[in-house]
Design a protein around this motif. Structure first.
Motif, PDB file in Angstrom:
ATOM      1  N   GLY A  61      18.361  62.499 -51.080  1.00 36.88           N
ATOM      2  CA  GLY A  61      19.657  61.883 -51.370  1.00 36.88           C
ATOM      3  C   GLY A  61      20.714  62.921 -51.696  1.00 36.88           C
ATOM      4  O   GLY A  61      21.862  62.832 -51.235  1.00 36.88           O
ATOM      5  N   GLU A  62      20.340  63.928 -52.483  1.00 35.32           N
ATOM      6  CA  GLU A  62      21.282  64.989 -52.834  1.00 35.32           C
ATOM      7  C   GLU A  62      21.607  65.835 -51.601  1.00 35.32           C
ATOM      8  O   GLU A  62      22.767  66.235 -51.398  1.00 35.32           O
ATOM      9  CB  GLU A  62      20.691  65.872 -53.933  1.00 35.32           C
ATOM     10  CG  GLU A  62      20.534  65.174 -55.268  1.00 35.32           C
ATOM     11  CD  GLU A  62      19.951  66.099 -56.324  1.00 35.32           C
ATOM     12  OE1 GLU A  62      20.044  67.335 -56.162  1.00 35.32           O
ATOM     13  OE2 GLU A  62      19.403  65.579 -57.314  1.00 35.32           O
ATOM     14  N   THR A  82      19.369  59.487 -42.955  1.00 34.78           N
ATOM     15  CA  THR A  82      18.108  59.044 -42.350  1.00 34.78           C
ATOM     16  C   THR A  82      18.336  58.461 -40.970  1.00 34.78           C
ATOM     17  O   THR A  82      17.573  58.720 -40.032  1.00 34.78           O
ATOM     18  CB  THR A  82      17.423  58.015 -43.259  1.00 34.78           C
ATOM     19  OG1 THR A  82      17.088  58.635 -44.510  1.00 34.78           O
ATOM     20  CG2 THR A  82      16.158  57.461 -42.612  1.00 34.78           C
ATOM     21  N   PHE A 113      26.952  63.765 -45.466  1.00 32.93           N
ATOM     22  CA  PHE A 113      26.659  62.386 -45.098  1.00 32.93           C
ATOM     23  C   PHE A 113      27.049  61.462 -46.250  1.00 32.93           C
ATOM     24  O   PHE A 113      27.100  61.879 -47.404  1.00 32.93           O
ATOM     25  CB  PHE A 113      25.181  62.226 -44.756  1.00 32.93           C
ATOM     26  CG  PHE A 113      24.787  62.939 -43.492  1.00 32.93           C
ATOM     27  CD1 PHE A 113      24.890  62.304 -42.255  1.00 32.93           C
ATOM     28  CD2 PHE A 113      24.351  64.256 -43.518  1.00 32.93           C
ATOM     29  CE1 PHE A 113      24.556  62.964 -41.079  1.00 32.93           C
ATOM     30  CE2 PHE A 113      24.004  64.931 -42.347  1.00 32.93           C
ATOM     31  CZ  PHE A 113      24.111  64.275 -41.133  1.00 32.93           C
ATOM     32  N   ALA A 114      27.298  60.205 -45.920  1.00 28.79           N
ATOM     33  CA  ALA A 114      27.753  59.263 -46.942  1.00 28.79           C
ATOM     34  C   ALA A 114      26.678  59.044 -48.003  1.00 28.79           C
ATOM     35  O   ALA A 114      26.986  58.966 -49.201  1.00 28.79           O
ATOM     36  CB  ALA A 114      28.131  57.935 -46.294  1.00 28.79           C
ATOM     37  N   ASP A 115      25.421  58.940 -47.582  1.00 29.15           N
ATOM     38  CA  ASP A 115      24.318  58.710 -48.506  1.00 29.15           C
ATOM     39  C   ASP A 115      23.004  58.975 -47.771  1.00 29.15           C
ATOM     40  O   ASP A 115      23.003  59.384 -46.599  1.00 29.15           O
ATOM     41  CB  ASP A 115      24.350  57.279 -49.070  1.00 29.15           C
ATOM     42  CG  ASP A 115      24.453  56.215 -47.990  1.00 29.15           C
ATOM     43  OD1 ASP A 115      23.953  56.446 -46.859  1.00 29.15           O
ATOM     44  OD2 ASP A 115      25.029  55.144 -48.251  1.00 29.15           O
ATOM     45  N   GLN A 116      21.895  58.715 -48.435  1.00 24.79           N
ATOM     46  CA  GLN A 116      20.588  59.006 -47.846  1.00 24.79           C
ATOM     47  C   GLN A 116      20.314  58.175 -46.599  1.00 24.79           C
ATOM     48  O   GLN A 116      19.750  58.667 -45.623  1.00 24.79           O
ATOM     49  CB  GLN A 116      19.483  58.769 -48.882  1.00 24.79           C
ATOM     50  CG  GLN A 116      18.085  59.103 -48.371  1.00 24.79           C
ATOM     51  CD  GLN A 116      17.038  59.091 -49.464  1.00 24.79           C
ATOM     52  OE1 GLN A 116      17.362  59.322 -50.634  1.00 24.79           O
ATOM     53  NE2 GLN A 116      15.791  58.827 -49.101  1.00 24.79           N
ATOM     54  N   SER A 117      20.725  56.903 -46.613  1.00 24.99           N
ATOM     55  CA  SER A 117      20.465  56.053 -45.449  1.00 24.99           C
ATOM     56  C   SER A 117      21.262  56.520 -44.236  1.00 24.99           C
ATOM     57  O   SER A 117      20.789  56.441 -43.099  1.00 24.99           O
ATOM     58  CB  SER A 117      20.784  54.586 -45.770  1.00 24.99           C
ATOM     59  OG  SER A 117      22.164  54.423 -46.044  1.00 24.99           O
ATOM     60  N   HIS A 118      22.466  57.037 -44.479  1.00 16.97           N
ATOM     61  CA  HIS A 118      23.286  57.571 -43.393  1.00 16.97           C
ATOM     62  C   HIS A 118      22.602  58.784 -42.769  1.00 16.97           C
ATOM     63  O   HIS A 118      22.487  58.898 -41.540  1.00 16.97           O
ATOM     64  CB  HIS A 118      24.667  57.951 -43.933  1.00 16.97           C
ATOM     65  CG  HIS A 118      25.643  58.383 -42.891  1.00 16.97           C
ATOM     66  ND1 HIS A 118      26.677  59.247 -43.158  1.00 16.97           N
ATOM     67  CD2 HIS A 118      25.737  58.086 -41.562  1.00 16.97           C
ATOM     68  CE1 HIS A 118      27.366  59.465 -42.059  1.00 16.97           C
ATOM     69  NE2 HIS A 118      26.824  58.769 -41.076  1.00 16.97           N
ATOM     70  N   ALA A 144      21.633  64.852 -48.560  1.00 19.01           N
ATOM     71  CA  ALA A 144      22.494  64.073 -47.675  1.00 19.01           C
ATOM     72  C   ALA A 144      23.960  64.246 -48.056  1.00 19.01           C
ATOM     73  O   ALA A 144      24.809  64.546 -47.205  1.00 19.01           O
ATOM     74  CB  ALA A 144      22.105  62.593 -47.738  1.00 19.01           C
ATOM     75  N   VAL A 145      24.261  64.077 -49.320  1.00 20.84           N
ATOM     76  CA  VAL A 145      25.652  64.190 -49.783  1.00 20.84           C
ATOM     77  C   VAL A 145      26.137  65.630 -49.657  1.00 20.84           C
ATOM     78  O   VAL A 145      27.265  65.893 -49.216  1.00 20.84           O
ATOM     79  CB  VAL A 145      25.772  63.698 -51.236  1.00 20.84           C
ATOM     80  CG1 VAL A 145      27.179  63.927 -51.766  1.00 20.84           C
ATOM     81  CG2 VAL A 145      25.417  62.204 -51.325  1.00 20.84           C
TER      82      VAL A 145
END
Length: 278
Positions: free
Chosen positions: A243-244, A258, A251-256, A246-247
């Motif tokens: 998650g960290e 992924t 990226f907007a967040d972890q799902s983005h 990703a940002v």
């Protein structure tokens, strides 16, 4: 209908990765790797575009991608395809091809993305199994021996001189693309607009887009996303939580992260993290 599946292995500190996968539904988004990528199709057929042409790798065929070769990929029919692929850093390839004195030859260029060579396919499968299927029983010495032998064999069988160069693009067009590319590298975590690229590159928005596609084989937005994916991989490999990472990679967040990681690499960031060799 069989389910899509993939298994992944990567060395801890060395630029070596290996994937064994079966895909029926998965579609690779256009992307590239900063490595050489050598694959062998085991069953079915994979269709893809690369270097301006459409290609199909059927069972027993070898795929050879140079570093930063943009390509996509999907099953050629409803039955899907099973394949093995290894990703090797350019420095590792240069090491493997060095002569007895350690002198390095120029890095190989693979002009044909698909090679029909059953012996080469067999050698690549054996190397791949040593990395992934037999990782727990194959010694490090044996893996390095197979790596050197396989890379040398691929280079002898499939490397070639570059094809005749196409008519040179106007120097201004190449310069425009290079300036836009530099902005994307310098402002990795920003959100530059097409107008920002145009101002930095010294051309109109559409001229920049055309020049960039012609020079690098990807749109500016795809290239930007690829830079961010590579940065995320580097952070995850260092132990940064996904998650960290990703940002931190834009990226907007972890799902983005992924979603795009899976579309370009065929597995999730979590699966890639867990694939590291002990």
């Amino acid at each position: 209908m069989a389910e899509d599946w993939s298994r992944y292995w990567r060395a801890g500190e060395r630029p070596i990765e290996a994937m064994h996968a079966h895909f029926e539904r998965h579609v690779y988004h256009r992307h590239s790797h900063d490595t050489y990528s050598f694959g062998v199709t085991e069953s079915g057929a994979q269709a893809f575009t690369c270097r301006g042409g459409a290609h199909t790798s059927a069972a027993g065929m070898v795929m050879a991608f140079n570093p930063d070769d943009p390509h996509d990929g999907h099953a050629a029919d409803a039955l899907g395809f099973t394949y093995r692929i290894v990703h090797l850093g350019p420095d590792l390839v240069a090491e493997a091809l060095a002569d007895a004195t350690g002198r390095r030859a120029p890095l190989p260029l693979f002009a044909a993305p698909v090679v029909a060579d059953t012996d080469l396919a067999g050698a690549l499968r054996a190397f791949h199994r040593a990395l992934l299927a037999d990782a727990g029983t194959t010694t490090s010495l044996r893996r390095d021996e197979l790596l050197a032998a396989t890379v040398a064999r691929i280079a002898r069988a499939a490397a070639t001189r570059p094809p005749p160069a196409p008519p040179a693009r106007p120097r201004r067009s190449a310069a425009v693309a290079a300036r836009a590319r530099r902005l994307l590298h310098d402002r990795l975590l920003d959100d530059p607009t097409a107008e920002d690229l145009a101002r930095a590159a010294g051309g109109s928005r559409f001229a920049v887009y055309r020049a960039f596609r012609a020079e690098y084989g990807l749109s500016p937005s795809d290239y930007q996303r690829q830079l961010r994916l590579r940065h995320a991989r580097t952070l995850i490999a260092r132990g940064v939580p996904i998650g960290e990472a990703a940002v931190a990679a834009g990226f907007a967040d972890q799902s983005h992260l992924t979603r795009w990681f899976t579309r370009c690499y065929g597995l999730t960031p979590g699966a890639w993290r867990e694939a590291a060799a002990l």
